[in-house]
Design a protein around this motif. Sequence first.
Motif, PDB file in Angstrom:
ATOM      1  N   ILE A 210      -8.225   5.281  33.335  1.00 32.97           N
ATOM      2  CA  ILE A 210      -9.704   5.234  33.328  1.00 32.97           C
ATOM      3  C   ILE A 210     -10.177   5.315  31.876  1.00 32.97           C
ATOM      4  O   ILE A 210      -9.835   6.263  31.158  1.00 32.97           O
ATOM      5  CB  ILE A 210     -10.291   6.419  34.127  1.00 32.97           C
ATOM      6  CG1 ILE A 210      -9.793   6.383  35.583  1.00 32.97           C
ATOM      7  CG2 ILE A 210     -11.821   6.419  34.059  1.00 32.97           C
ATOM      8  CD1 ILE A 210     -10.100   7.660  36.375  1.00 32.97           C
ATOM      9  N   MET A 211     -10.928   4.316  31.426  1.00 35.12           N
ATOM     10  CA  MET A 211     -11.436   4.340  30.051  1.00 35.12           C
ATOM     11  C   MET A 211     -12.586   5.353  29.956  1.00 35.12           C
ATOM     12  O   MET A 211     -13.477   5.365  30.796  1.00 35.12           O
ATOM     13  CB  MET A 211     -11.957   2.938  29.671  1.00 35.12           C
ATOM     14  CG  MET A 211     -12.573   2.833  28.283  1.00 35.12           C
ATOM     15  SD  MET A 211     -11.533   3.434  26.925  1.00 35.12           S
ATOM     16  CE  MET A 211     -10.118   2.342  27.029  1.00 35.12           C
ATOM     17  N   VAL A 212     -12.526   6.178  28.932  1.00 34.31           N
ATOM     18  CA  VAL A 212     -13.630   7.115  28.685  1.00 34.31           C
ATOM     19  C   VAL A 212     -14.622   6.450  27.738  1.00 34.31           C
ATOM     20  O   VAL A 212     -14.232   5.861  26.735  1.00 34.31           O
ATOM     21  CB  VAL A 212     -13.108   8.434  28.072  1.00 34.31           C
ATOM     22  CG1 VAL A 212     -14.268   9.297  27.578  1.00 34.31           C
ATOM     23  CG2 VAL A 212     -12.269   9.197  29.094  1.00 34.31           C
ATOM     24  N   THR A 213     -15.892   6.512  28.093  1.00 35.82           N
ATOM     25  CA  THR A 213     -16.951   6.127  27.164  1.00 35.82           C
ATOM     26  C   THR A 213     -17.705   7.400  26.794  1.00 35.82           C
ATOM     27  O   THR A 213     -18.155   8.142  27.676  1.00 35.82           O
ATOM     28  CB  THR A 213     -17.925   5.116  27.799  1.00 35.82           C
ATOM     29  OG1 THR A 213     -17.218   3.911  28.109  1.00 35.82           O
ATOM     30  CG2 THR A 213     -19.066   4.775  26.832  1.00 35.82           C
ATOM     31  N   ALA A 214     -17.803   7.647  25.496  1.00 35.00           N
ATOM     32  CA  ALA A 214     -18.496   8.841  25.017  1.00 35.00           C
ATOM     33  C   ALA A 214     -19.993   8.580  24.973  1.00 35.00           C
ATOM     34  O   ALA A 214     -20.425   7.607  24.372  1.00 35.00           O
ATOM     35  CB  ALA A 214     -18.005   9.201  23.623  1.00 35.00           C
ATOM     36  N   TYR A 215     -20.749   9.461  25.614  1.00 37.19           N
ATOM     37  CA  TYR A 215     -22.199   9.426  25.358  1.00 37.19           C
ATOM     38  C   TYR A 215     -22.566  10.614  24.470  1.00 37.19           C
ATOM     39  O   TYR A 215     -21.773  11.539  24.319  1.00 37.19           O
ATOM     40  CB  TYR A 215     -23.032   9.352  26.646  1.00 37.19           C
ATOM     41  CG  TYR A 215     -23.158  10.585  27.524  1.00 37.19           C
ATOM     42  CD1 TYR A 215     -23.825  11.736  27.107  1.00 37.19           C
ATOM     43  CD2 TYR A 215     -22.680  10.555  28.826  1.00 37.19           C
ATOM     44  CE1 TYR A 215     -23.988  12.830  27.938  1.00 37.19           C
ATOM     45  CE2 TYR A 215     -22.828  11.654  29.678  1.00 37.19           C
ATOM     46  CZ  TYR A 215     -23.489  12.794  29.219  1.00 37.19           C
ATOM     47  OH  TYR A 215     -23.635  13.871  30.053  1.00 37.19           O
TER      48      TYR A 215
END
Length: 318
Positions: A210-215
Amino acid sequence: MSSTTKLAVPNVVLQSSFSMPVIGFGTASETNDGDTVKAAALEAIKLGYRHFDTASCYGSEQALGEAIAEALKLGLISSRDELFITSKLWLSDNHPHLVLPALQKSLQNLGLEYLDLYLVHCPMSAKPEIRKFFYKEDEFVPFDLKGVWASMEQCHNLGLTKSIGVSNFSTQKLEDLLSFATIPPAVNQVELNLSWQQRNLREYCKAKGIMVTAYSPLGANGTSWGSNDVMDSEVLKHIAHVHGKTIAQVSLRWLYEQGVTFAVKSYNKERMKQNLEIFDFSLINDDYQKINQIKQERKVKNGPAGFDVADLLWDGEN
Ligand code: NAP
């Protein structure tokens, strides 16, 4: 880089097999007015941003859609396919029968035929008739993750979104989701910055593809939901000085070196440009030693509620 030079941003490949540009352009703002968002998004396309992060609750979908249409008209992009557009399902639509209509409404707002990524914004549901940003505790209702995810999969199968994913999901909630998902989430978008490095969650997501996208990659400085701690950090100021970069660039470079993607928000042309200029330096061991000592504390506390929802969202996880 001259003001007209377009910078090429690297891509990662999601487990859904689609490519996602590492740097996303955030569009959450308390003061989102159409003209500002449209002008900023158009400028972003000129500068080289190709990944845009919106949500039905941000009030930015329509202006982003207008910017995309304008960019096509001006020839800044030759096809909508050159962009990666993410939007999100809001809490009042977080019910199995409301997912498809909510996505159709987002597509209508954006003037697009498909999204690249549709995210469940939060593992929480609010009463369908109450649509707002800040909820009171008694306005939440039980969240039917299994039913909602089946509807997300339906949206994908209808071709309305290329990938589906989640946001603000802890490892426990991901584990639950993966136990029944036919299509696993391609992305988990979470708060991630140098003051909240989320090692456990990142390791778990990596293991599951699962790719993590940082907010809030800068800690959401200057917003009502974030903090200035990242941008005011003396440690980061020192590292930035050594590299001749800014604290923002060091923060974003660290994310890039962790193999995650991120969405950073600026509507200021110089800062938008600065946030792309992170590919001409690397952090060194000494930087990492300092970075590993930064006090860890969640910075985004005022989620979609007038109270701190961290415990509800994160099961006490860090
Ligand atoms: P952020 O990107 O960490 O910080 C935004 C703030 O930093 C703005 O006040 C911006 O002001 C300022 N800024 C940007 N670049 C800067 C630079 N180079 N130097 C100094 N200040 C700079 O926080 P965020 O907006 O919370 O997060 C980014 C995006 O993630 C959002 O816009 C949204 O798309 C997404 N997000 C998702 C969730 C979720 O629940 N899934 C939650 C929060 C955010 P200026 O505009 O004036 O430059």
